[in-house]
Structures are given as C-alpha cells and as structure tokens.
Design a protein around this motif. Structure first.
Motif, PDB file in Angstrom:
ATOM      1  N   PRO A   1       0.791  -1.239   0.000  1.00  0.00           N
ATOM      2  CA  PRO A   1       0.000   0.000   0.000  1.00  0.00           C
ATOM      3  C   PRO A   1       0.819   1.283   0.000  1.00  0.00           C
ATOM      4  O   PRO A   1       0.288   2.350  -0.312  1.00  0.00           O
ATOM      5  CB  PRO A   1      -0.814  -0.115   1.294  1.00  0.00           C
ATOM      6  N   LEU A   2       2.100   1.195   0.327  1.00  0.00           N
ATOM      7  CA  LEU A   2       2.926   2.400   0.359  1.00  0.00           C
ATOM      8  C   LEU A   2       4.017   2.374  -0.703  1.00  0.00           C
ATOM      9  O   LEU A   2       4.173   3.319  -1.475  1.00  0.00           O
ATOM     10  CB  LEU A   2       3.572   2.563   1.741  1.00  0.00           C
ATOM     11  N   TYR A   3       4.768   1.299  -0.773  1.00  0.00           N
ATOM     12  CA  TYR A   3       5.926   1.239  -1.667  1.00  0.00           C
ATOM     13  C   TYR A   3       5.593   0.706  -3.057  1.00  0.00           C
ATOM     14  O   TYR A   3       6.404   0.831  -3.974  1.00  0.00           O
ATOM     15  CB  TYR A   3       7.015   0.358  -1.046  1.00  0.00           C
ATOM     16  N   GLY A   4       4.421   0.108  -3.216  1.00  0.00           N
ATOM     17  CA  GLY A   4       4.035  -0.452  -4.505  1.00  0.00           C
ATOM     18  C   GLY A   4       3.441   0.594  -5.429  1.00  0.00           C
ATOM     19  O   GLY A   4       4.009   1.678  -5.596  1.00  0.00           O
TER      20      GLY A   4
ATOM     21  N   PHE B   1       0.866  -2.298 -11.289  1.00  0.00           N
ATOM     22  CA  PHE B   1       2.214  -2.370 -10.724  1.00  0.00           C
ATOM     23  C   PHE B   1       3.240  -2.710 -11.794  1.00  0.00           C
ATOM     24  O   PHE B   1       3.023  -3.571 -12.642  1.00  0.00           O
ATOM     25  CB  PHE B   1       2.277  -3.436  -9.624  1.00  0.00           C
ATOM     26  N   ASP B   2       4.356  -2.013 -11.742  1.00  0.00           N
ATOM     27  CA  ASP B   2       5.523  -2.327 -12.556  1.00  0.00           C
ATOM     28  C   ASP B   2       6.731  -2.050 -11.673  1.00  0.00           C
ATOM     29  O   ASP B   2       6.849  -0.953 -11.108  1.00  0.00           O
ATOM     30  CB  ASP B   2       5.554  -1.460 -13.814  1.00  0.00           C
TER      31      ASP B   2
ATOM     32  N   ASN C   1       6.253   3.162  -6.396  1.00  0.00           N
ATOM     33  CA  ASN C   1       6.507   4.344  -5.570  1.00  0.00           C
ATOM     34  C   ASN C   1       7.914   4.364  -4.990  1.00  0.00           C
ATOM     35  O   ASN C   1       8.568   5.413  -4.952  1.00  0.00           O
ATOM     36  CB  ASN C   1       5.482   4.415  -4.432  1.00  0.00           C
ATOM     37  N   LEU C   2       8.391   3.217  -4.519  1.00  0.00           N
ATOM     38  CA  LEU C   2       9.733   3.190  -3.936  1.00  0.00           C
ATOM     39  C   LEU C   2      10.787   3.498  -4.989  1.00  0.00           C
ATOM     40  O   LEU C   2      11.722   4.271  -4.739  1.00  0.00           O
ATOM     41  CB  LEU C   2      10.024   1.834  -3.298  1.00  0.00           C
ATOM     42  N   VAL C   3      10.653   2.917  -6.161  1.00  0.00           N
ATOM     43  CA  VAL C   3      11.650   3.135  -7.213  1.00  0.00           C
ATOM     44  C   VAL C   3      11.639   4.589  -7.674  1.00  0.00           C
ATOM     45  O   VAL C   3      12.694   5.188  -7.903  1.00  0.00           O
ATOM     46  CB  VAL C   3      11.415   2.165  -8.381  1.00  0.00           C
TER      47      VAL C   3
END
Length: 305
Positions: free
Chosen positions: A62-65, A71-72, A77-79
């Motif tokens: 929910p935060l970093y994805g 999704f890729d 989000n983290l990348v």
C-alpha cells in the motif's frame, strides 16, 4: 536544520565527482523520507540489503508499490523515490513529481527477461516459455530462475526521459525495435548516434531525442553518451577510453528462427554477463545513497528497535 545542512554538504561533495550541471538540484524531502522509511522498516536499517532486494515483491504494497494503478517494478513508488534521491542532480527536472508513466521521466529495466527467456510457465516453477523451447540444461534453467529475481533489483533500473511520440517512448521503442530486441547495449549504440544527429541514426529515435531535448541538452556532443552514463551509474556499459557503448551481448529473442545451439549460447552469455552488470551498478548506487542518506542505514533509524 541538521538534515538540510547534510543535504547541502552532500550536494557540494557530489559536484566534485560529477560533471558540472547548469542548475543545482537536490532530492525532495518526500523521496528521502520514503527511502529512509523503507530501509529502516523493511531492511532493518541495512542499506546494503537494498542491492539484492526483489522489487517485484512490492506488488500490492500500500505504500511502496503502486496503489491505485498497475504495478511495474521499475515504476513503483519506492523506485520513483529512489530515482529522485539518486539522480535529482543527474538530469534536468528529475524529481518525484516528474517521474512515472505519462510524466517527463519513467523507470526502465535495463537488462530485460521476457524477450530472450520468455515468461514463467504456470505451475512449473523455474521454467520459462522461451528457454524451454530450446531444450536447456538444468544448470541454465537454474541460472535463468536466479536471474528472474535479479532483474527486478536496484542495479537493473534507471530513469529515462519519457516524453512520447504517440505511444512510443524510449522504453517502448527499444523493446519493440526488430533489430535491438530490447538489448540495452544496442539501444545505447543507437542513442549515441541520435544524440549526435548522425546520418546513420534511427529516425524515430532522433525524434524521441528531440521531444526530450531538455533532458538531453548536456549530452549532444561526442562525449555526451559517456557523460550521460556517468550521471546514471552506467559506467560499465561504456568504454572509458573511447566513450563508445560496450557490446556486452547481441540482441536476440527466443521466438526468432535459430538453432538450439545458437540460442543456448546466446542465453548462456547473457546470463553470465547481465547479473554481473546489475550487481556492479547496484554497488555504485548504494555508495551514492549512503552519501545522500546520512545515517539512513543505521539501526537507530528503525522505529521498531
């Protein structure tokens, strides 16, 4: 104030090792916060562990994805935050709000998987459609399975300019070009020609370079590709003495007509070279992150301690 001072010092220090920029930039506080939080909570403060972390495992987070969108791994989000922290000073306008699908920059996977090796076969762990067409050895199967984890790690991802020509971007064009076959060395060879407006340059790639002129404005010279590579920690992809791209491996695809022997030799070379390139670049990126995230990898930053 302490954090702001540290970031200023880092910016000055980086200018000593990176080539001059026309405008000084710095990572956004939001990106720094997200990366520090990830290292503290998910890696228990061990920044070095980021080099081998399978970013594909963040699907659904929910935060970093990528909550609310597809999704890729190279655009989660983290990348995006990592690109901001690592390369805010590398390319003009590269900052968290400008990174992502449909924006000025987007993450790309350098050494890809599916074109050469195929997609995972359902209910057959460690087996891939392309590889299995050519009767591989168990050793090659095991190396492919290991690379299926490695190719989603930090050292294999980079931000590229992303202004599009219709649906074509650098990301999609290199992946669909019938001669490049998504091979990153071949893409760099052709990008160099386009940056120089060489008569042999691919016309569509030249148009993409012009559409992204602001991002490439410092790299339209004979040594431009080498400087672009240095900015993004792509040193191992360019020959230091000449500034020319290194042809680490030739473009290929599992669906092209070829003998099993030729295909397996190509896959063997790729699986020998690509993981090393990824690991070497990841180490450079970790060193850079350590400068930009002072104390961000220490255990005291872990709120669970």
């Amino acid at each position: 104030m302490k954090i702001l001072f540290a970031r200023s010092c880092v910016s000055v220090a980086l200018l000593a090792v990176l080539l001059p920029f026309s405008a000084l930039a710095a990572p956004t506080p939001e990106a720094i916060s997200l990366v520090r939080k990830f290292v503290a909570e998910e890696l228990h403060g061990n920044l070095d562990a980021l080099a081998d972390f399978d970013l594909a495992s963040l699907a659904g987070h929910p935060l970093y994805g990528a909550p609310g969108s597809t999704f890729d791994a190279d655009d989660c989000n983290l990348v995006r935050a990592l690109f901001d922290v690592l390369y805010a000073e590398a390319l003009p306008g590269l900052a968290l709000p400008a990174i992502g699908t449909g924006r000025a920059y987007r993450g790309d996977t350098l050494n890809t998987f599916h074109t050469l090796l195929g997609r995972p076969i359902p209910d057959q762990p460690g087996r891939f459609t392309g590889l299995e067409r050519h009767r591989p050895s168990d050793d090659l199967r095991a190396r492919a399975a290991a690379f299926h984890r490695t190719y989603h790690t930090l050292g294999n991802l980079a931000p590229l300019p992303n202004r599009s020509l219709g649906r074509l971007t650098f990301n999609t064009y290199r992946g669909t070009h019938p001669e490049w076959r998504d091979a990153f060395p071949a893409f760099l060879q052709n990008l160099r020609l386009a940056l120089l407006a060489d008569s042999a340059a691919d016309p569509t790639l030249c148009r993409l370079v012009e559409l992204n002129a602001e991002a490439f404005r410092e790299f339209r010279a004979p040594d431009g590709l080498a400087r672009f590579a240095q900015r993004l920690d792509l040193d191992d992809y360019v020959e230091p003495a000449t500034g020319l791209p290194i042809p680490h491996y030739a473009p290929n695809a599992h669906f092209l007509p070829q003998s099993d022997a030729d295909y397996l030799a190509s896959a063997d070379r790729y699986l020998a070279i690509a993981p090393v390139l990824i690991q070497r670049r990841a180490q450079r990126m970790i060193v850079r992150l350590r400068r930009l995230l002072p104390n961000g990898h220490n255990q005291e930053d872990n709120p669970q301690r």
